[in-house]
Every structure is written in structure tokens, then in C-alpha cells.
Scaffold this motif. Structure first.
Motif, PDB file in Angstrom:
ATOM      1  N   ILE A   1       0.624  -1.010   0.035  1.00  0.00           N
ATOM      2  CA  ILE A   1      -0.045   0.262   0.069  1.00  0.00           C
ATOM      3  C   ILE A   1       0.551   1.058   0.209  1.00  0.00           C
ATOM      4  CG2 ILE A   1      -1.938   1.087   1.722  1.00  0.00           C
ATOM      5  CD1 ILE A   1      -2.822  -1.304   2.515  1.00  0.00           C
TER       6      ILE A   1
ATOM      7  N   THR B   1      -8.860   2.656  -5.694  1.00  0.00           N
ATOM      8  CA  THR B   1      -9.121   2.439  -4.739  1.00  0.00           C
ATOM      9  C   THR B   1      -8.112   3.079  -4.076  1.00  0.00           C
ATOM     10  OG1 THR B   1     -10.079   0.347  -6.022  1.00  0.00           O
ATOM     11  CG2 THR B   1     -10.136   1.214  -3.446  1.00  0.00           C
ATOM     12  N   ARG B   2      -9.229   4.705  -3.423  1.00  0.00           N
ATOM     13  CA  ARG B   2      -8.740   5.166  -2.619  1.00  0.00           C
ATOM     14  C   ARG B   2      -8.443   4.240  -1.179  1.00  0.00           C
ATOM     15  NH1 ARG B   2      -8.845  11.621  -0.360  1.00  0.00           N
ATOM     16  NH2 ARG B   2      -7.922  10.791   1.044  1.00  0.00           N
ATOM     17  N   ILE B   3      -7.919   4.029  -0.225  1.00  0.00           N
ATOM     18  CA  ILE B   3      -7.467   3.937   0.993  1.00  0.00           C
ATOM     19  C   ILE B   3      -8.181   5.041   2.427  1.00  0.00           C
ATOM     20  CG2 ILE B   3      -7.187   2.378   3.290  1.00  0.00           C
ATOM     21  CD1 ILE B   3      -5.200   0.912   0.889  1.00  0.00           C
ATOM     22  N   ASN B   4      -9.475   5.398   2.922  1.00  0.00           N
ATOM     23  CA  ASN B   4     -10.020   6.591   3.552  1.00  0.00           C
ATOM     24  C   ASN B   4      -9.874   6.175   5.127  1.00  0.00           C
ATOM     25  OD1 ASN B   4     -10.732   8.233   1.630  1.00  0.00           O
ATOM     26  ND2 ASN B   4     -12.837   6.786   1.821  1.00  0.00           N
ATOM     27  N   GLU B   5      -9.039   5.144   5.749  1.00  0.00           N
ATOM     28  CA  GLU B   5      -8.951   5.037   6.837  1.00  0.00           C
ATOM     29  C   GLU B   5      -8.088   3.178   6.861  1.00  0.00           C
ATOM     30  OE1 GLU B   5     -11.875   4.531  10.018  1.00  0.00           O
ATOM     31  OE2 GLU B   5     -10.836   5.023  11.858  1.00  0.00           O
ATOM     32  N   ALA B   6      -6.792   3.737   7.799  1.00  0.00           N
ATOM     33  CA  ALA B   6      -6.126   2.463   7.498  1.00  0.00           C
ATOM     34  C   ALA B   6      -5.566   2.314   8.825  1.00  0.00           C
ATOM     35  CB  ALA B   6      -5.192   2.555   6.218  1.00  0.00           C
ATOM     36  N   TYR B   7      -4.706   1.971   9.603  1.00  0.00           N
ATOM     37  CA  TYR B   7      -3.728   1.703  10.964  1.00  0.00           C
ATOM     38  C   TYR B   7      -2.221   0.782  10.591  1.00  0.00           C
ATOM     39  CZ  TYR B   7      -7.772   4.019  12.512  1.00  0.00           C
ATOM     40  OH  TYR B   7      -8.648   5.011  12.611  1.00  0.00           O
ATOM     41  N   TYR B   8      -1.447   1.081  10.934  1.00  0.00           N
ATOM     42  CA  TYR B   8      -0.472  -0.043  10.726  1.00  0.00           C
ATOM     43  C   TYR B   8      -0.343  -0.653  11.877  1.00  0.00           C
ATOM     44  CZ  TYR B   8       2.253   4.171   8.525  1.00  0.00           C
ATOM     45  OH  TYR B   8       2.573   4.781   7.511  1.00  0.00           O
TER      46      TYR B   8
ATOM     47  N   ARG C   1     -14.058   5.992  -6.862  1.00  0.00           N
ATOM     48  CA  ARG C   1     -13.406   6.342  -7.899  1.00  0.00           C
ATOM     49  C   ARG C   1     -12.780   5.038  -8.797  1.00  0.00           C
ATOM     50  NH1 ARG C   1      -9.427  10.263  -5.292  1.00  0.00           N
ATOM     51  NH2 ARG C   1      -8.431   8.864  -6.399  1.00  0.00           N
TER      52      ARG C   1
ATOM     53  N   VAL D   1     -12.624   2.293   3.022  1.00  0.00           N
ATOM     54  CA  VAL D   1     -12.258   2.383   0.983  1.00  0.00           C
ATOM     55  C   VAL D   1     -13.055   2.679   0.462  1.00  0.00           C
ATOM     56  CG1 VAL D   1     -11.427   0.885  -1.021  1.00  0.00           C
ATOM     57  CG2 VAL D   1     -10.147   0.406   1.610  1.00  0.00           C
TER      58      VAL D   1
ATOM     59  N   THR E   1      -1.377   5.855  15.065  1.00  0.00           N
ATOM     60  CA  THR E   1      -1.397   7.145  14.047  1.00  0.00           C
ATOM     61  C   THR E   1      -2.460   6.345  12.327  1.00  0.00           C
ATOM     62  OG1 THR E   1       1.513   6.509  13.947  1.00  0.00           O
ATOM     63  CG2 THR E   1      -0.035   7.342  12.111  1.00  0.00           C
ATOM     64  N   ARG E   2      -3.024   7.347  12.387  1.00  0.00           N
ATOM     65  CA  ARG E   2      -4.527   7.372  11.459  1.00  0.00           C
ATOM     66  C   ARG E   2      -4.002   7.726  10.067  1.00  0.00           C
ATOM     67  NH1 ARG E   2     -10.427   9.070  11.028  1.00  0.00           N
ATOM     68  NH2 ARG E   2     -10.512   8.464   8.921  1.00  0.00           N
ATOM     69  N   ILE E   3      -3.841   6.764   9.247  1.00  0.00           N
ATOM     70  CA  ILE E   3      -3.917   6.797   7.418  1.00  0.00           C
ATOM     71  C   ILE E   3      -4.789   7.254   6.644  1.00  0.00           C
ATOM     72  CG2 ILE E   3      -2.758   5.475   5.710  1.00  0.00           C
ATOM     73  CD1 ILE E   3      -1.675   3.433   7.208  1.00  0.00           C
ATOM     74  N   ASN E   4      -4.662   8.579   6.204  1.00  0.00           N
ATOM     75  CA  ASN E   4      -5.840   8.655   5.799  1.00  0.00           C
ATOM     76  C   ASN E   4      -6.014   9.117   4.371  1.00  0.00           C
ATOM     77  OD1 ASN E   4      -6.870  10.434   8.262  1.00  0.00           O
ATOM     78  ND2 ASN E   4      -5.413  11.683   8.130  1.00  0.00           N
ATOM     79  N   GLU E   5      -5.036   8.886   4.231  1.00  0.00           N
ATOM     80  CA  GLU E   5      -5.116   8.295   2.549  1.00  0.00           C
ATOM     81  C   GLU E   5      -4.379   7.439   1.912  1.00  0.00           C
ATOM     82  OE1 GLU E   5      -4.651  12.175  -0.369  1.00  0.00           O
ATOM     83  OE2 GLU E   5      -4.936  10.568  -1.573  1.00  0.00           O
ATOM     84  N   ALA E   6      -4.222   6.160   1.575  1.00  0.00           N
ATOM     85  CA  ALA E   6      -3.568   5.488   0.556  1.00  0.00           C
ATOM     86  C   ALA E   6      -4.235   4.111  -0.497  1.00  0.00           C
ATOM     87  CB  ALA E   6      -3.049   4.024   2.019  1.00  0.00           C
ATOM     88  N   TYR E   7      -3.420   3.902  -1.188  1.00  0.00           N
ATOM     89  CA  TYR E   7      -3.300   3.776  -2.458  1.00  0.00           C
ATOM     90  C   TYR E   7      -3.042   1.821  -2.375  1.00  0.00           C
ATOM     91  CZ  TYR E   7      -5.751   7.925  -3.537  1.00  0.00           C
ATOM     92  OH  TYR E   7      -5.867   9.301  -3.688  1.00  0.00           O
TER      93      TYR E   7
ATOM     94  N   VAL F   1      -6.960  -1.894   7.202  1.00  0.00           N
ATOM     95  CA  VAL F   1      -8.177  -1.154   6.159  1.00  0.00           C
ATOM     96  C   VAL F   1      -8.988  -1.318   7.071  1.00  0.00           C
ATOM     97  CG1 VAL F   1      -8.540  -0.575   3.831  1.00  0.00           C
ATOM     98  CG2 VAL F   1      -6.120  -1.804   4.361  1.00  0.00           C
TER      99      VAL F   1
ATOM    100  N   ILE G   1      -0.512  -3.438   7.042  1.00  0.00           N
ATOM    101  CA  ILE G   1      -1.339  -1.801   7.357  1.00  0.00           C
ATOM    102  C   ILE G   1      -2.514  -2.701   7.341  1.00  0.00           C
ATOM    103  CG2 ILE G   1      -2.966  -0.274   6.631  1.00  0.00           C
ATOM    104  CD1 ILE G   1      -0.055   0.483   5.244  1.00  0.00           C
TER     105      ILE G   1
END
Lengths: 202, 202
Positions: free
Chosen positions: A63, B76-83, B72, B68, A76-82, B65, B63
Motif C-alpha cells: 500500500i 481505489t482510495r483507502i480512507n482509514e487504515a492503521y499500521y 473512484r 475504502v 497513527t491513522r492513515i487518511n489516504e492510501a492506495y 484497512v 496495514i
């Protein structure tokens, strides 16, 4: 029993529990439980791990993280990922000191497996792993036929390369019957691919 | 030359190019370029790959997820995810048919390496890989000392286990000098760990 994926996530057999239970009572076969190939392989790897047979994990999906919120205390929150296109295969690990590298693929096709399910980088990775003496293959699930095959990377690479020389864009089911090894879905492990690995590579 | 990480991302040597060039002119040493250990190992793996020496990739960071956006078209855009906390090691691959599994760790400490940099699951993974005949170690970068060591997993596991028996919470630098193998930072590859692997495991 609480089954967990290698990533620590709990394994949920089926979201639709009521339907699930009914089917299980009728026939204790994985194929009827609507399990995906990936789930079955993850469960098998978990079994192999606890039985001390081999150490194989699914690689995390690659990702690209674009935006991260570090302000939160807890995590830590990921706000934008692909999602990225994977350049290696899904599974890797060690068995009898050898390196194992393989992918899991599904299709609804009945007569062949479309090569478009692979990426150029994955094929290159297979070639390299084979060249360096690693064990490399893919596990194919023909869902409509309810058949699972293990096919060595060499055959996949051969068909991939023939495409550009006017060859077929898919691997015919006959090739799986002739050159592949069928894996019958079992209980534990669901997909006993190590049995085939033993036969083919040791 | 356009160097790329295994994930396909372009490798950027240093954001501050002007400063970078000045330093490079003075002394062509990696240690002065402020490179992180991970960058140096990725670059070395890329070198090994192109030179057909071994096939080692960094595993993607795991990560979870949560949300999502599939609406789009392009991607595909991930809007919220965490490590997630990794349960295996950073790097894995194949060398002379054997499975390689290792981690990369940095510290500013001068006298020892704090064991808190490892997770319980990683230690368990090391034990399993060793047991199944894989090659397993970690590469440690003592940044303040500008020294890099390769240390076999067995020593790490030993120190980890001794912690709970009232042992030290870190591995003393002396252990790296005695039982580890120093790797001098070079040009290509930056970190020639395969040379040590050859010496220790073949």
C-alpha cells in the motif's frame, strides 16, 4: 477455537452464520462453505505453523501511504492510501531449509485460466526465484469446477512468454490435468500443498 | 540511473540535493550521506537483484484497512487504515536455494542495542525459521558509532529469553564485536551482507 491469521486478525469462517451452519451439517466440505482460496491457504499455513511443518506467511498487500495523521495518541491513522500492484507473490516462507514462494489464484472459468491474472513483475519474480533454487509455484482454484491445482512456475512462465509469440492468453485446463497436481480440499489443513511440494521438489 | 524500490517507488537519495552533492564531493562514503539503514539495504537488494546474486525483497508494512472508497474510477482510495505490529521480519528471499529472513535495526545508543526494538512475535518467527533450516539474522546500525553488524538470530533469541530471567534488557556492543560480523559500508552494494552470509552459512 479461535483461529487467527498470521497478521493477528481473527479468522471468521463466514459472515452468514445461520446459512453456514446449515450447510456444514449437510456436508462437511470446505467447498460448500463458500471459502475463498486465500482463506483456505491462510488456515492451512496456520495449521502448518502450529504443527511445526513449515513457516509460510502471506505477505501484506503493498500500500502506498499518502497522508497520515500523527496527532492521535493511540495509533497513527492513515487518511489516504492506495493499493499497489504486487511485484512479488502472495506467500513465502521456509520448508526443509528451502525457500518457498507462491501465489494463489481463483477463476470462475471452466476451460482455462486467464493469464491476465498475473503481472509481468510477478512472472519475472518467479523466474528469478526458480533460477536461485527456490521452490516456486501457484495454486489455482477453478471455483465452478471445484478443483484446485498446484502448477510449477515453469509452466506458467512458458505460457506467459508464448503469449507474445501469438500463443494463447490462457492456460488450458488440460495442462493442469497433465502437468499440474490436483489438491483435494481437506479438513485440516484445508489445502495440503506441502504434500505436493514434498513429492515434486524433494 | 533511476533506482527503484521493490515496491516500484522511485528511490530518492536525499531530499536536500545541494547539501548532498557537496558532501559527496568531499568524501564518497555512505555514512556521510545521512542514509538510513533501510535505504541502504533496499539499494543493496536492488544491486543483488540486477547482478543476479540473490532475490531479497522488503516485505510491505502490514496495514489494517478500515474504510475504502470504491467509487473512484482510477484507483481505489483507502480512507482509514492503521499500521500493524509486524509479526515477521522486514526482509526475506532466496539465496543459493536457501530461505533468507532478516530484519534491519537502528540505534543511537553507543554501548548496547535495546531489546525493546524487537517484538515477541518477531523472536518467535526467528526461532521457527532457524528450526526449519532458514538463514536468519538481523543487521544492526549503531548510528553514533557509524558501525554496522550482522548478528545471527540465535544470539538475539538468547538475549531476549534471558531478559525474563533477570538478564539485561539490551545486547552489549561487546557481543556484536565478539559474535557479530561487522559490515563496512561500501559503494555498490552499500551493505554487502551476502559476503557475511556466505562466510557464516555456506
Amino acid at each position: 477455537m479461535d483461529i487467527k491469521y498470521p497478521n493477528g486478525k481473527s479468522f471468521i469462517r463466514n459472515q452468514n452464520k445461520t446459512k453456514q451452519n446449515k450447510i456444514t451439517k449437510k456436508k462437511a466440505s470446505y467447498s460448500n462453505r463458500g471459502m475463498q482460496l486465500e482463506e483456505m491457504i491462510n488456515e492451512s499455513n496456520e495449521f502448518y505453523l502450529t504443527q511445526d511443518i513449515c513457516v509460510v506467511h502471506k505477505k501484506p498487500t503493498p500500500i502506498t501511504v499518502v497522508s497520515v495523521d500523527y496527532s492521535r495518541r493511540a495509533s497513527t491513522r492513515i487518511n489516504e492510501a492506495y493499493y499497489q500492484t504486487p511485484s512479488t507473490l502472495d506467500y513465502s516462507g521456509v520448508y526443509k531449509s528451502k525457500h518457498l514462494d507462491f501465489d494463489a489464484k481463483e477463476t470462475n472459468n471452466k476451460t482455462s485460466f486467464p493469464l491476465s491474472n498475473f503481472h509481468q513483475h510477478q512472472i519475472e519474480h518467479m523466474e528469478r526465484v526458480k533460477k536461485h533454487g527456490g521452490i516456486c509455484f501457484a495454486i489455482f482454484y477453478f471455483k465452478t469446477l471445484d478443483k484446485i491445482f498446484l502448477l510449477d512456475a515453469e509452466v506458467i512462465i512458458e505460457y506467459w512468454k508464448n503469449q507474445s509469440n501469438g500463443g494463447r492468453k490462457s492456460i488450458p485446463i488440460q495442462v493442469f490435468n497433465d502437468k499440474g497436481n490436483e489438491i483435494k480440499i481437506g479438513y485440516r489443513p484445508a489445502i495440503d500443498y506441502i504434500k505436493i511440494v514434498d513429492k515434486l521438489y524433494f
